[in-house]
Design a protein around this motif. Structure first.
Motif, PDB file in Angstrom:
ATOM      1  N   CYS A 100       0.770  -1.151   0.268  1.00 15.53           N
ATOM      2  CA  CYS A 100      -0.577   0.241   0.007  1.00 15.53           C
ATOM      3  C   CYS A 100       1.031   0.937  -0.113  1.00 15.53           C
ATOM      4  O   CYS A 100       0.666   2.177  -0.571  1.00 15.53           O
ATOM      5  N   ARG A 124       3.607  -0.991  -7.290  1.00 10.43           N
ATOM      6  CA  ARG A 124       2.453  -0.721  -7.013  1.00 10.43           C
ATOM      7  C   ARG A 124       3.424   0.331  -5.655  1.00 10.43           C
ATOM      8  O   ARG A 124       3.812  -0.896  -4.950  1.00 10.43           O
ATOM      9  N   LYS A 129      -0.158   9.529   1.119  1.00  3.03           N
ATOM     10  CA  LYS A 129      -0.892   8.630   0.796  1.00  3.03           C
ATOM     11  C   LYS A 129      -2.120   8.980   1.603  1.00  3.03           C
ATOM     12  O   LYS A 129      -2.274   9.525   2.051  1.00  3.03           O
ATOM     13  N   PRO A 130      -3.138   9.133   0.786  1.00  4.12           N
ATOM     14  CA  PRO A 130      -4.314   9.395   1.689  1.00  4.12           C
ATOM     15  C   PRO A 130      -5.068   8.702   2.110  1.00  4.12           C
ATOM     16  O   PRO A 130      -5.757   7.304   1.982  1.00  4.12           O
ATOM     17  N   GLU A 162       1.095   7.177  -6.599  1.00  2.00           N
ATOM     18  CA  GLU A 162      -0.193   7.846  -6.320  1.00  2.00           C
ATOM     19  C   GLU A 162       0.198   9.663  -5.548  1.00  2.00           C
ATOM     20  O   GLU A 162       1.068  10.042  -6.090  1.00  2.00           O
ATOM     21  N   GLN A 180      -0.777   8.216  -9.826  1.00  2.00           N
ATOM     22  CA  GLN A 180      -2.243   7.946  -9.180  1.00  2.00           C
ATOM     23  C   GLN A 180      -2.474   7.952  -8.701  1.00  2.00           C
ATOM     24  O   GLN A 180      -2.414   9.378  -8.359  1.00  2.00           O
ATOM     25  N   GLY A 182      -5.541   8.842  -6.722  1.00  2.00           N
ATOM     26  CA  GLY A 182      -6.764   7.696  -5.390  1.00  2.00           C
ATOM     27  C   GLY A 182      -8.292   8.443  -5.495  1.00  2.00           C
ATOM     28  O   GLY A 182      -8.532   9.047  -6.325  1.00  2.00           O
ATOM     29  N   SER A 183      -8.862   7.095  -5.431  1.00  2.00           N
ATOM     30  CA  SER A 183     -10.620   6.988  -5.569  1.00  2.00           C
ATOM     31  C   SER A 183     -11.046   8.755  -4.404  1.00  2.00           C
ATOM     32  O   SER A 183     -12.037   8.836  -5.103  1.00  2.00           O
ATOM     33  N   ARG A 184     -10.290   9.326  -3.006  1.00  2.00           N
ATOM     34  CA  ARG A 184     -10.598  10.211  -3.097  1.00  2.00           C
ATOM     35  C   ARG A 184     -10.111  11.847  -3.351  1.00  2.00           C
ATOM     36  O   ARG A 184     -10.479  12.608  -3.405  1.00  2.00           O
ATOM     37  N   LYS A 205      -8.316   6.259 -10.706  1.00  2.00           N
ATOM     38  CA  LYS A 205      -8.841   5.233  -9.428  1.00  2.00           C
ATOM     39  C   LYS A 205     -10.722   5.846  -9.733  1.00  2.00           C
ATOM     40  O   LYS A 205     -10.504   7.095  -9.409  1.00  2.00           O
ATOM     41  N   ARG A 235     -12.385   0.267  -8.222  1.00  2.00           N
ATOM     42  CA  ARG A 235     -11.424  -0.244  -6.798  1.00  2.00           C
ATOM     43  C   ARG A 235     -12.449  -0.724  -5.410  1.00  2.00           C
ATOM     44  O   ARG A 235     -12.401  -0.199  -4.697  1.00  2.00           O
ATOM     45  N   ASP A 267      -8.942  -3.016  -8.877  1.00  2.00           N
ATOM     46  CA  ASP A 267      -8.107  -3.433  -7.728  1.00  2.00           C
ATOM     47  C   ASP A 267      -8.718  -4.153  -6.494  1.00  2.00           C
ATOM     48  O   ASP A 267      -9.675  -3.323  -6.072  1.00  2.00           O
ATOM     49  N   HIS A 270      -8.596  -2.786  -2.937  1.00  2.00           N
ATOM     50  CA  HIS A 270      -9.251  -1.911  -1.719  1.00  2.00           C
ATOM     51  C   HIS A 270     -11.030  -2.362  -2.188  1.00  2.00           C
ATOM     52  O   HIS A 270     -11.659  -2.051  -1.195  1.00  2.00           O
ATOM     53  N   GLU A 296      -2.498  -5.464  -3.551  1.00  3.73           N
ATOM     54  CA  GLU A 296      -1.809  -5.182  -3.016  1.00  3.73           C
ATOM     55  C   GLU A 296      -0.815  -6.431  -2.638  1.00  3.73           C
ATOM     56  O   GLU A 296      -1.781  -7.440  -2.225  1.00  3.73           O
TER      57      GLU A 296
HETATM   58  C1  PEP Z   1      -4.616   2.920  -2.797  1.00  3.19           C
HETATM   59  O1  PEP Z   1      -3.454   2.562  -4.070  1.00  3.19           O
HETATM   60  O2  PEP Z   1      -3.320   2.428  -1.893  1.00  3.19           O
HETATM   61  C2  PEP Z   1      -5.348   3.794  -2.221  1.00  3.19           C
HETATM   62  C3  PEP Z   1      -5.406   4.476  -1.567  1.00  3.19           C
HETATM   63  O3  PEP Z   1      -6.406   3.516  -3.025  1.00  3.19           O
HETATM   64  P1  PEP Z   1      -7.590   3.968  -3.643  1.00  3.19           P
HETATM   65  O4  PEP Z   1      -7.558   5.513  -3.520  1.00  3.19           O
HETATM   66  O5  PEP Z   1      -8.317   3.725  -3.861  1.00  3.19           O
HETATM   67  O6  PEP Z   1      -8.448   4.624  -2.268  1.00  3.19           O
END
Ligand code: PEP
Ligand code: MN
Length: 360
Positions: A100, A124, A129-130, A162, A180, A182-184, A205, A235, A267, A270, A296
């Motif tokens: 991760c 990856r 990290k979000p 990311e 990358q 991310g989802s957020r 994502k 994801r 993915d 997640h 992951e």
């Molecule tokens: C990730 O890929 O580690 C991640 C934070 O994914 P997501 O944005 O899909 O939550």
């Protein structure tokens, strides 16, 4: 273009629709007695679809037809996107695997070598990290990027990492083979605009509460900005149950493969949120048509800095790769594997069956 009209549409709403048709040069034809389905004839333009979607009486644009946006499949063949040795789309399937988060140098190198030895063409791992809570581990930031640069150089594996902030795009670009999102951040338009100006691929994502249409429009920002190397990643979306972290939207994968020419990957990590389901979800994603996986993996899942519960072991990765190989053979696609020796640096990649740590 086909429009579905709301049952609640008033005469004034319909007048606004007629007015917009006149303005944009469309001829309107009602297809059913209730007036809920209308067809617009005329020269389409990508921008028009959104203009109609903005009207109060329009529930949905069912078929954009000629007014196709840049992501739209139309009669285009698959776009293939290369990320280092990995290739996605156009009959090519690749696997990206890794932790991760970027951890310390030795652990990150160990994971990179191990996943490469088992068939991953890219690694990856997030330096930024979000996290949902500001008190959770936020990643190692720029120090993590330095570690990724070492991994790329020593292991000869593509790096997908990311980027959260447009101000970090340049620094991330120096080590990443693909950004990358991310989802957020799927609808972080400042970030999408900046990445639209880049030449490196973007792995976008899906937001966990985003509709497929919103997902495609986020991709459209990248394409419209000039970056045509976009890989979509399903994801999992938020559901009402909690036996998995999210709900892997396999239907969206199948739909996206028809709706867009862009590659689509899955993915499963997640989506599942738990290691024991990852292999099955990976299989489901590929069977639905996904062009690759983002998984992951950790050599010591119980020691992972984040998302350890969903990190699969090296042994389990071998299973995922074996499934991918079988599914690709079944529908005549190519599972892209790393070249047999690292292109750079040390060649001490362990063989899958001699690495005792592979078994979690
Ligand atoms: C990730 O890929 O580690 C991640 C934070 O994914 P997501 O944005 O899909 O939550
Ligand atoms: Mn994660």
């Amino acid at each position: 273009m086909l429009l579905q009209i709301r049952s609640s549409a008033t005469q004034a709403d319909r007048d606004a629709l007629h007015q917009l048709c006149r303005e944009l040069g469309y001829e309107l034809r009602t297809l059913d007695a209730a007036g809920r389905l209308v067809e617009l004839g005329g020269e389409g333009a990508p921008a028009h679809r959104s203009r109609f979607e903005d009207l109060r009486c329009v529930q949905r644009v069912l078929d954009a037809g000629e007014a196709g946006e840049l992501h739209a499949r139309g009669d285009r063949p698959d776009t293939q996107v290369a990320v280092g040795d990995a290739r996605f789309g156009g009959g090519a399937v690749s696997i990206l695997a890794g932790p991760c988060a970027v951890e310390d140098r030795e652990r990150t190198l160990e994971i990179a070598r191990a996943v490469r030895a088992r068939g991953a063409t890219g690694m990856r791992g997030g330096a930024f990290k979000p996290r949902t809570s500001p008190y959770s581990f936020q990643g190692s930031g720029r120090a993590g990027l330095d570690i990724l640069a070492t991994v790329r150089e020593d292991v000869g594996i593509a790096i997908v990492t990311e980027v959260l902030d447009p101000r970090d795009v340049e620094a991330v670009s120096r080590v990443a083979d693909a950004f990358q999102v991310g989802s957020r951040n799927m609808q972080n338009f400042a970030l999408l605009r900046e990445l639209g100006r880049q030449r490196k691929p973007v792995l976008l994502k899906r937001g966990f509460s985003a509709t497929v249409r919103e997902f495609l429009l986020a991709a459209e920002f990248l394409l419209d900005g000039g970056n045509d190397r976009v890989v979509l990643c399903e994801r999992g979306i938020r559901g009402f149950d909690d036996f998995t972290r999210n709900v892997l939207d396999v239907g969206a994968v199948a739909h996206l493969k028809r709706a867009t020419h862009l590659p689509v990957i899955v993915d499963p990590s997640h989506a599942a949120g738990r290691a024991d389901l990852v292999r099955a979800l990976a299989r489901a994603g590929l069977a639905a048509g996904a062009d690759g996986l983002l998984v992951e993996v950790h050599t010591r899942p119980d020691e992972a800095h984040s998302d350890g519960a969903q990190a699969i072991s090296l042994k389990e990765l071998e299973g995922v790769v074996a499934d991918a190989r079988a599914l690709c053979a079944l529908d005549g696609r190519e599972l892209v594997l790393p070249p047999s020796a690292p292109t750079n640096g040390r060649a001490d990649v362990p063989a899958p069956d001699t690495d005792k740590e592979a078994v979690a």
